[in-house]
Design an enzyme around this catalytic site. Structure first.
Site, PDB file in Angstrom:
ATOM      1  N   LEU A 148       0.863  -1.167   0.000  1.00 63.15           N
ATOM      2  CA  LEU A 148       0.000   0.000   0.000  1.00 63.15           C
ATOM      3  C   LEU A 148       0.904   1.223   0.000  1.00 63.15           C
ATOM      4  O   LEU A 148       1.969   1.213   0.628  1.00 63.15           O
ATOM      5  CB  LEU A 148      -0.902   0.029   1.241  1.00 63.15           C
ATOM      6  CG  LEU A 148      -1.955  -1.077   1.375  1.00 63.15           C
ATOM      7  CD1 LEU A 148      -2.701  -0.938   2.705  1.00 63.15           C
ATOM      8  CD2 LEU A 148      -2.937  -1.062   0.214  1.00 63.15           C
ATOM      9  N   ASP A 149       0.500   2.273  -0.699  1.00 63.36           N
ATOM     10  CA  ASP A 149       1.282   3.508  -0.682  1.00 63.36           C
ATOM     11  C   ASP A 149       1.436   4.002   0.754  1.00 63.36           C
ATOM     12  O   ASP A 149       0.615   3.702   1.621  1.00 63.36           O
ATOM     13  CB  ASP A 149       0.587   4.589  -1.509  1.00 63.36           C
ATOM     14  CG  ASP A 149       0.524   4.250  -2.987  1.00 63.36           C
ATOM     15  OD1 ASP A 149       1.341   3.427  -3.443  1.00 63.36           O
ATOM     16  OD2 ASP A 149      -0.340   4.813  -3.675  1.00 63.36           O
ATOM     17  N   LYS A 150       2.467   4.793   0.973  1.00 64.73           N
ATOM     18  CA  LYS A 150       2.743   5.313   2.313  1.00 64.73           C
ATOM     19  C   LYS A 150       1.508   5.947   2.942  1.00 64.73           C
ATOM     20  O   LYS A 150       1.180   5.687   4.102  1.00 64.73           O
ATOM     21  CB  LYS A 150       3.873   6.344   2.247  1.00 64.73           C
ATOM     22  CG  LYS A 150       4.172   7.034   3.578  1.00 64.73           C
ATOM     23  CD  LYS A 150       5.263   8.088   3.441  1.00 64.73           C
ATOM     24  CE  LYS A 150       5.496   8.806   4.766  1.00 64.73           C
ATOM     25  NZ  LYS A 150       6.537   9.856   4.662  1.00 64.73           N
ATOM     26  N   ARG A 262      -5.507   5.600  -7.842  1.00 71.17           N
ATOM     27  CA  ARG A 262      -5.298   7.046  -7.876  1.00 71.17           C
ATOM     28  C   ARG A 262      -5.225   7.556  -9.316  1.00 71.17           C
ATOM     29  O   ARG A 262      -5.846   8.569  -9.664  1.00 71.17           O
ATOM     30  CB  ARG A 262      -4.022   7.391  -7.109  1.00 71.17           C
ATOM     31  CG  ARG A 262      -4.075   7.008  -5.636  1.00 71.17           C
ATOM     32  CD  ARG A 262      -2.705   7.057  -4.971  1.00 71.17           C
ATOM     33  NE  ARG A 262      -2.145   8.406  -4.999  1.00 71.17           N
ATOM     34  CZ  ARG A 262      -0.898   8.680  -4.643  1.00 71.17           C
ATOM     35  NH1 ARG A 262      -0.082   7.695  -4.246  1.00 71.17           N
ATOM     36  NH2 ARG A 262      -0.453   9.919  -4.682  1.00 71.17           N
TER      37      ARG A 262
END
Length: 341
Positions: A148-150, A262
């Site tokens: 998962l992205d930060k 996104r």
């Protein structure tokens, strides 16, 4: 170089090839030790000189096995991981000998890397799991099979051993096409997609900056298939012309590309609220909001994306397991403000 056979007897496995045994040594051992090691790990052990057949060290994985062969596998102790364990709090949803399921908070980087060598999820898992990590590829580290992205929160799973790592990796590579794997995300986007339910099928590739992605033509060298299913589940500030100021959208992944949701939502004109990379041009949308709501939106400093559900097959039991991560406080505050529109 140390001799792997000058180890305590307890670190060895001694096997005898039964009548009718045939085929490559690595394939035979992978089947004989299916509960302990993956074939790739066994191949590496053979190439390292850790396997002997009839008292002769073998370094060729393709060496043929014959009935009656006495095969000894020297099992080196898993090496300490390069990243060090750090006492970072974790929200554990489930844990057993094979895997750990957790809810990752926004702001936590998954893997150590440039600019983030410490303070990551991997550092936290090494500390938390301790000796229960039997090693991935001979190293005592957690097997992270997805990311998962930060600044994306939500449910994740990590493997504790080679077999679990391989099994989970295969499921994620298959993207649920033939198995029970499912991943569902909650996103808050600007506007409202024209269709309340749809599929975004748009290849992704690098966008100049190595960390960013963009929709690419299929013939582009770096274009990779990317498919996102979405459904609008809540609308905020809806107008008579069926437009809205914002919406809550549920997304399910058919592929798992970097920044996929996104980029895809921005591609159809509905970037995520708070997204600094793909939604910056929409920041002025907040000026259309009442002052109290505008203040809440402007205070939301990350992409509004939460991985709320993960389903997979347990690597040992075969049980289909489903986990849900509660919506974090910051997103609950954002949703509560938008619902006043």
């Amino acid at each position: 170089m140390s001799d792997p056979f000058k180890q305590a007897e307890a670190t060895r496995k001694v096997l005898t090839a039964e009548d009718g045994a045939e085929g490559r040594l690595d394939a035979w051992l992978a089947q004989a030790l299916a509960g302990d090691f993956s074939r790739s790990r066994i191949k590496a052990l053979i190439e390292q000189g850790a396997v002997s057949v009839n008292d002769a060290v073998i370094s060729e994985p393709k060496r043929k096995v014959h009935p009656g062969d006495r095969i000894v596998v020297a099992l080196p102790e898993p090496e300490d991981p390069e990243p060090k364990g750090e006492d970072i709090p974790l929200d554990i949803l489930y844990e057993d000998d094979d895997l750990v399921v957790l809810c990752k908070p926004a702001g936590l980087v998954v893997h150590p890397g440039a600019g983030n060598w410490t303070g990551t999820l991997v550092n936290a898992l090494i500390h938390h799991c301790g000796d229960s990590l039997s090693g991935i590829g001979g190293v005592k580290r957690p097997g992270v099979v997805h990311r998962l992205d930060k600044e994306t929160s939500g449910v994740m799973v990590a493997a504790k051993n080679d077999i679990a790592h391989r099994h989970l990796s295969d499921q994620f590579a298959d993207h649920g096409r033939t198995g029970p794997l499912e991943r569902a995300y909650m996103a808050v986007v600007w506007g409202r997609p024209r269709q309340l339910r749809g599929v975004i099928d748009a290849p992704l590739g690098r966008a100049g900056d190595r960390t960013k992605r963009a929709v690419k033509r299929e013939e582009s060298d770096d274009a990779r298939e990317a498919v996102t299913h979405y459904e609008v589940v809540e609308r905020y500030g809806e107008k008579p012309d069926a437009t809205a100021l914002a919406a809550r959208v549920e997304c399910r992944l058919e592929t798992g590309r970097t920044h996929q949701i996104r980029v895809h939502m921005a591609h159809i004109g509905n970037p995520l609220v708070g997204d600094p990379d793909y939604g910056a041009a929409f920041k002025t949308k907040a000026n259309l909001l009442p002052p109290e709501v505008k203040a809440t939106v402007n205070a939301f400093h990350r992409q509004a994306l939460h991985a709320f559900m993960l389903q997979f097959e347990h690597p040992s039991t075969g049980e289909v397991m489903r986990f849900e991560a509660p919506v974090p406080d910051d997103m609950q505050t954002l949703l509560a403000a938008l619902r006043t529109l």
